[in-house]
Motif scaffolding. Structure first.
Motif, PDB file in Angstrom:
ATOM      1  N   ALA A  84       0.769  -1.292  -0.043  1.00 38.16           N
ATOM      2  CA  ALA A  84       0.010  -0.060   0.004  1.00 38.16           C
ATOM      3  C   ALA A  84       0.826   1.136   0.069  1.00 38.16           C
ATOM      4  CB  ALA A  84      -0.849   0.012   1.187  1.00 38.16           C
ATOM      5  N   THR A  85       2.203   1.263  -0.111  1.00 34.79           N
ATOM      6  CA  THR A  85       3.107   2.168  -0.295  1.00 34.79           C
ATOM      7  C   THR A  85       3.473   3.014   1.009  1.00 34.79           C
ATOM      8  OG1 THR A  85       1.617   3.982  -1.043  1.00 34.79           O
ATOM      9  CG2 THR A  85       2.883   2.511  -2.690  1.00 34.79           C
ATOM     10  N   LEU A  86       2.565   2.515   2.231  1.00 33.52           N
ATOM     11  CA  LEU A  86       2.891   3.114   3.467  1.00 33.52           C
ATOM     12  C   LEU A  86       4.326   3.114   4.190  1.00 33.52           C
ATOM     13  CD1 LEU A  86      -0.639   2.305   4.876  1.00 33.52           C
ATOM     14  CD2 LEU A  86       0.179   4.517   3.854  1.00 33.52           C
ATOM     15  N   GLN A  87       5.105   2.001   3.755  1.00 35.23           N
ATOM     16  CA  GLN A  87       6.205   1.918   4.236  1.00 35.23           C
ATOM     17  C   GLN A  87       7.305   1.390   3.087  1.00 35.23           C
ATOM     18  OE1 GLN A  87       5.350  -0.488   7.739  1.00 35.23           O
ATOM     19  NE2 GLN A  87       6.836  -2.120   6.740  1.00 35.23           N
ATOM     20  N   THR A  88       8.572   1.561   3.138  1.00 28.72           N
ATOM     21  CA  THR A  88       9.474   1.248   1.916  1.00 28.72           C
ATOM     22  C   THR A  88      10.290  -0.009   2.329  1.00 28.72           C
ATOM     23  OG1 THR A  88       9.391   3.585   1.318  1.00 28.72           O
ATOM     24  CG2 THR A  88      11.132   1.958   0.421  1.00 28.72           C
ATOM     25  N   PRO A  89      10.158  -1.138   1.882  1.00 25.36           N
ATOM     26  CA  PRO A  89      10.537  -2.475   2.072  1.00 25.36           C
ATOM     27  C   PRO A  89      12.241  -2.141   2.231  1.00 25.36           C
ATOM     28  CG  PRO A  89       9.850  -2.654  -0.003  1.00 25.36           C
ATOM     29  CD  PRO A  89       9.408  -1.407   0.374  1.00 25.36           C
ATOM     30  N   THR A  90      13.016  -3.024   2.760  1.00 34.85           N
ATOM     31  CA  THR A  90      14.532  -2.923   2.923  1.00 34.85           C
ATOM     32  C   THR A  90      14.842  -3.441   1.644  1.00 34.85           C
ATOM     33  OG1 THR A  90      14.155  -3.456   5.194  1.00 34.85           O
ATOM     34  CG2 THR A  90      16.512  -3.623   4.028  1.00 34.85           C
ATOM     35  N   SER A  91      14.324  -4.194   0.840  1.00 34.35           N
ATOM     36  CA  SER A  91      14.986  -4.752  -0.430  1.00 34.35           C
ATOM     37  C   SER A  91      13.649  -5.548  -1.105  1.00 34.35           C
ATOM     38  CB  SER A  91      16.248  -5.382  -0.217  1.00 34.35           C
ATOM     39  OG  SER A  91      16.131  -6.766   0.285  1.00 34.35           O
ATOM     40  N   GLY A  92      13.978  -5.719  -2.473  1.00 35.48           N
ATOM     41  CA  GLY A  92      13.216  -6.595  -3.463  1.00 35.48           C
ATOM     42  C   GLY A  92      12.150  -5.491  -4.006  1.00 35.48           C
ATOM     43  N   SER A  93      11.278  -6.062  -4.989  1.00 35.33           N
ATOM     44  CA  SER A  93      10.391  -5.327  -5.540  1.00 35.33           C
ATOM     45  C   SER A  93       8.950  -5.695  -5.739  1.00 35.33           C
ATOM     46  CB  SER A  93      11.052  -5.416  -7.079  1.00 35.33           C
ATOM     47  OG  SER A  93      10.744  -6.563  -7.793  1.00 35.33           O
ATOM     48  N   ILE A  94       8.069  -4.835  -5.804  1.00 32.21           N
ATOM     49  CA  ILE A  94       6.842  -4.902  -5.818  1.00 32.21           C
ATOM     50  C   ILE A  94       6.433  -4.359  -7.404  1.00 32.21           C
ATOM     51  CG2 ILE A  94       4.502  -4.459  -5.002  1.00 32.21           C
ATOM     52  CD1 ILE A  94       5.979  -3.878  -2.223  1.00 32.21           C
ATOM     53  N   ARG A  95       5.523  -4.822  -8.159  1.00 33.40           N
ATOM     54  CA  ARG A  95       5.046  -4.358  -9.401  1.00 33.40           C
ATOM     55  C   ARG A  95       3.647  -4.694  -9.563  1.00 33.40           C
ATOM     56  NH1 ARG A  95       8.692  -2.761 -12.951  1.00 33.40           N
ATOM     57  NH2 ARG A  95       7.212  -2.465 -14.389  1.00 33.40           N
ATOM     58  N   PHE A  96       2.658  -3.776  -9.849  1.00 34.88           N
ATOM     59  CA  PHE A  96       1.421  -4.085 -10.335  1.00 34.88           C
ATOM     60  C   PHE A  96       1.212  -3.499 -11.658  1.00 34.88           C
ATOM     61  CE2 PHE A  96      -2.975  -2.344  -9.922  1.00 34.88           C
ATOM     62  CZ  PHE A  96      -3.680  -3.633  -9.710  1.00 34.88           C
ATOM     63  N   GLY A  97       0.748  -4.438 -12.531  1.00 34.86           N
ATOM     64  CA  GLY A  97       0.621  -4.222 -13.877  1.00 34.86           C
ATOM     65  C   GLY A  97       2.103  -3.631 -14.211  1.00 34.86           C
ATOM     66  N   ASP A  98       2.089  -2.407 -14.914  1.00 34.98           N
ATOM     67  CA  ASP A  98       3.268  -1.865 -15.524  1.00 34.98           C
ATOM     68  C   ASP A  98       3.761  -0.639 -14.314  1.00 34.98           C
ATOM     69  OD1 ASP A  98       1.502  -0.193 -16.005  1.00 34.98           O
ATOM     70  OD2 ASP A  98       1.696  -0.009 -18.232  1.00 34.98           O
ATOM     71  N   ILE A  99       3.246  -0.701 -13.297  1.00 30.58           N
ATOM     72  CA  ILE A  99       3.632   0.327 -12.128  1.00 30.58           C
ATOM     73  C   ILE A  99       4.938  -0.273 -11.271  1.00 30.58           C
ATOM     74  CG2 ILE A  99       2.867   1.793 -10.115  1.00 30.58           C
ATOM     75  CD1 ILE A  99       0.122   1.561 -11.347  1.00 30.58           C
ATOM     76  N   ASP A 100       5.962   0.363 -11.176  1.00 28.86           N
ATOM     77  CA  ASP A 100       7.001  -0.106 -10.214  1.00 28.86           C
ATOM     78  C   ASP A 100       6.534   0.477  -8.745  1.00 28.86           C
ATOM     79  OD1 ASP A 100       9.216  -0.054  -8.488  1.00 28.86           O
ATOM     80  OD2 ASP A 100      10.499  -0.128 -10.000  1.00 28.86           O
ATOM     81  N   VAL A 101       5.924  -0.197  -7.773  1.00 26.17           N
ATOM     82  CA  VAL A 101       5.173   0.269  -6.500  1.00 26.17           C
ATOM     83  C   VAL A 101       6.274   0.942  -5.839  1.00 26.17           C
ATOM     84  CG1 VAL A 101       4.024  -0.386  -4.698  1.00 26.17           C
ATOM     85  CG2 VAL A 101       3.468  -1.525  -6.773  1.00 26.17           C
ATOM     86  N   ILE A 102       7.510   0.733  -5.487  1.00 24.74           N
ATOM     87  CA  ILE A 102       8.412   1.174  -4.648  1.00 24.74           C
ATOM     88  C   ILE A 102       8.868   2.495  -5.332  1.00 24.74           C
ATOM     89  CG2 ILE A 102      10.446   0.952  -3.585  1.00 24.74           C
ATOM     90  CD1 ILE A 102       9.864  -2.096  -3.544  1.00 24.74           C
ATOM     91  N   ALA A 103       9.162   2.390  -6.841  1.00 23.11           N
ATOM     92  CA  ALA A 103       9.899   3.714  -7.294  1.00 23.11           C
ATOM     93  C   ALA A 103       8.679   4.758  -7.545  1.00 23.11           C
ATOM     94  CB  ALA A 103      10.418   3.354  -8.559  1.00 23.11           C
ATOM     95  N   GLU A 104       7.320   4.378  -7.750  1.00 21.49           N
ATOM     96  CA  GLU A 104       6.264   5.327  -8.108  1.00 21.49           C
ATOM     97  C   GLU A 104       5.094   5.123  -7.345  1.00 21.49           C
ATOM     98  OE1 GLU A 104       6.726   4.759 -12.942  1.00 21.49           O
ATOM     99  OE2 GLU A 104       6.046   2.950 -12.024  1.00 21.49           O
ATOM    100  N   PRO A 105       5.151   5.185  -6.053  1.00 20.76           N
ATOM    101  CA  PRO A 105       4.007   4.988  -5.198  1.00 20.76           C
ATOM    102  C   PRO A 105       2.840   5.827  -5.240  1.00 20.76           C
ATOM    103  CG  PRO A 105       5.860   6.291  -4.047  1.00 20.76           C
ATOM    104  CD  PRO A 105       6.498   5.721  -5.278  1.00 20.76           C
ATOM    105  N   GLU A 106       3.354   7.179  -5.814  1.00 25.81           N
ATOM    106  CA  GLU A 106       1.763   7.922  -6.125  1.00 25.81           C
ATOM    107  C   GLU A 106       1.016   7.394  -7.285  1.00 25.81           C
ATOM    108  OE1 GLU A 106       5.063   8.952  -8.906  1.00 25.81           O
ATOM    109  OE2 GLU A 106       5.084   8.722  -6.548  1.00 25.81           O
ATOM    110  N   LYS A 107       1.785   6.670  -8.184  1.00 21.68           N
ATOM    111  CA  LYS A 107       0.841   6.136  -9.189  1.00 21.68           C
ATOM    112  C   LYS A 107       0.252   4.974  -8.679  1.00 21.68           C
ATOM    113  CE  LYS A 107       3.380   6.604 -13.659  1.00 21.68           C
ATOM    114  NZ  LYS A 107       4.168   5.898 -14.651  1.00 21.68           N
ATOM    115  N   LEU A 108       0.536   4.187  -7.904  1.00 17.18           N
ATOM    116  CA  LEU A 108      -0.005   3.180  -7.199  1.00 17.18           C
ATOM    117  C   LEU A 108      -1.022   3.480  -6.644  1.00 17.18           C
ATOM    118  CD1 LEU A 108      -0.075  -0.421  -6.959  1.00 17.18           C
ATOM    119  CD2 LEU A 108       0.132   0.525  -4.468  1.00 17.18           C
ATOM    120  N   ARG A 109      -0.918   4.622  -5.616  1.00 17.34           N
ATOM    121  CA  ARG A 109      -2.046   5.195  -4.720  1.00 17.34           C
ATOM    122  C   ARG A 109      -3.368   5.457  -5.701  1.00 17.34           C
ATOM    123  NH1 ARG A 109       2.195   8.708  -1.926  1.00 17.34           N
ATOM    124  NH2 ARG A 109       3.202   7.049  -0.837  1.00 17.34           N
ATOM    125  N   ARG A 110      -3.107   5.999  -6.905  1.00 16.93           N
ATOM    126  CA  ARG A 110      -4.248   6.489  -7.688  1.00 16.93           C
ATOM    127  C   ARG A 110      -5.325   5.031  -8.003  1.00 16.93           C
ATOM    128  NH1 ARG A 110      -0.928   9.040 -11.968  1.00 16.93           N
ATOM    129  NH2 ARG A 110       0.110  10.356 -10.448  1.00 16.93           N
TER     130      ARG A 110
END
Ligand code: ADP
Length: 293
Positions: free
Chosen positions: A48-74
């Motif tokens: 939910a982008t409320l905290q940034t993990p220490t390492s690893g990646s999260i993708r939702f469709g073509d959104i890079d959740v960790i790099a682009e949290p504001e896109k995910l929030r939409r």
């Protein structure tokens, strides 16, 4: 589709709450089961982008959740574990306010959204009442209404049925099942029945790691013929624990009924038990505990 790869989270005090979690979550209801302290909320908050993990990646469709949290929030709808504030504001006004925060600036559109959501979660008749006076079930339904503002594509609900009575729980789960058909819904819970009732796919998280993943029916299938049941005296429990892999014990009519995991018949007095998801879960958690001991 949500893709989580090798996600690790270490809190400031050194607690490794997530340890190399990888998961692929398709559209529909996905159950994330785990005991308290498993890391469920940490995982939900990371997605939910409320905290940034220490390492690893999260993708939702073509959104890079960790790099682009504001896109995910939409595209995110989130019902946290502790939704917290229940002010003396009416359900209607609060939802309207939250729709403003979510960016629905057009008054007409907002009115239509708020009204439709209050109808959908069956709070229309009480829309003028203060949230402060709502029951637990009503609060959770309000929580879902706010999570649904703006037609999210990813919905996260963290332990939503804890503390609800059976009727409220049913109502809530039915509502979730309705919205869960066309979007990704992650239901985090320690209540096995929630997952049995709703989720075509699931995973068990324990000790910060994914211990098991699959379709509940398949996972149950794997345990077929390996679950045994016996009624014992409570005092005998430690002895049975020494000799068998006791995955659960519960009181039934004042007597203790144990479930044992074994490839072979464990001995006198045992009968086969139809393995349910509860057994799958308990066997997994028992195995994790043993490995950690
Ligand atoms: P769950 O939601 O499955 O109960 P959590 O994600 O809340 O699990 O917690 C996982 C582990 O991380 C637990 O050992 C918990 O004590 C620890 N933890 C959670 N939040 C924090 C925090 N803010 N600081 C330090 N440790 C935390």
């Amino acid at each position: 589709m949500l893709t989580i790869e090798n996600l690790t989270h270490i809190y400031g005090n050194g607690t490794r709450a997530l340890d190399g979690v990888s998961l692929t979550i398709p559209k529909g209801m996905f159950g994330l089961l785990g005991p308290n302290g498993a890391g469920k909320s940490t995982l939900m908050r990371s997605i939910a982008t409320l905290q940034t993990p220490t390492s690893g990646s999260i993708r939702f469709g073509d959104i890079d959740v960790i790099a682009e949290p504001e896109k995910l929030r939409r595209v995110l709808g989130y019902l946290p574990q502790d939704f917290g504030v229940y002010p003396r504001v009416s359900a209607y006004d609060m939802l309207n306010h939250m729709a403003v925060l979510k960016g629905i600036a057009n008054g007409k559109e907002r009115k239509a959204t708020v009204e439709a959501l209050l109808q959908q979660v069956n709070l229309w008749p009480v829309r003028g009442k203060a949230l402060a006076g709502f029951s637990g079930g009503m609060r959770q339904r309000f929580g879902i209404a706010q999570a649904l503002i703006g037609n999210p594509e990813l919905i996260i609900v963290d332990e939503p049925t804890a503390g609800l009575d059976p009727e409220e729980r049913n109502r809530f789960l039915n509502l979730l099942a309705e919205v869960g058909e066309n979007v990704v819904v992650i239901l985090s819970t320690h209540i096995v029945q929630d997952v049995t009732d709703l989720c075509p796919r699931m995973a068990v998280l324990a000790g910060g790691k994914i211990q098991l993943e699959g379709a509940p029916t398949e996972l149950q299938h794997q345990l077929e013929g390996k679950i045994w049941r016996r009624t014992i005296d409570k005092a005998e429990l430690p002895e049975f624990r020494k000799r068998n892999e006791v995955i659960s014990s519960r009181l039934v009519g004042g007597r203790t009924v144990i479930h044992v995991l074994s490839d072979h018949h464990p001995g006198d007095g045992f009968e086969t038990a139809p393995g349910g998801l509860e057994d799958v879960y308990m066997a997994t958690v028992a195995k994790t505990r043993r490995a950690a001991a």
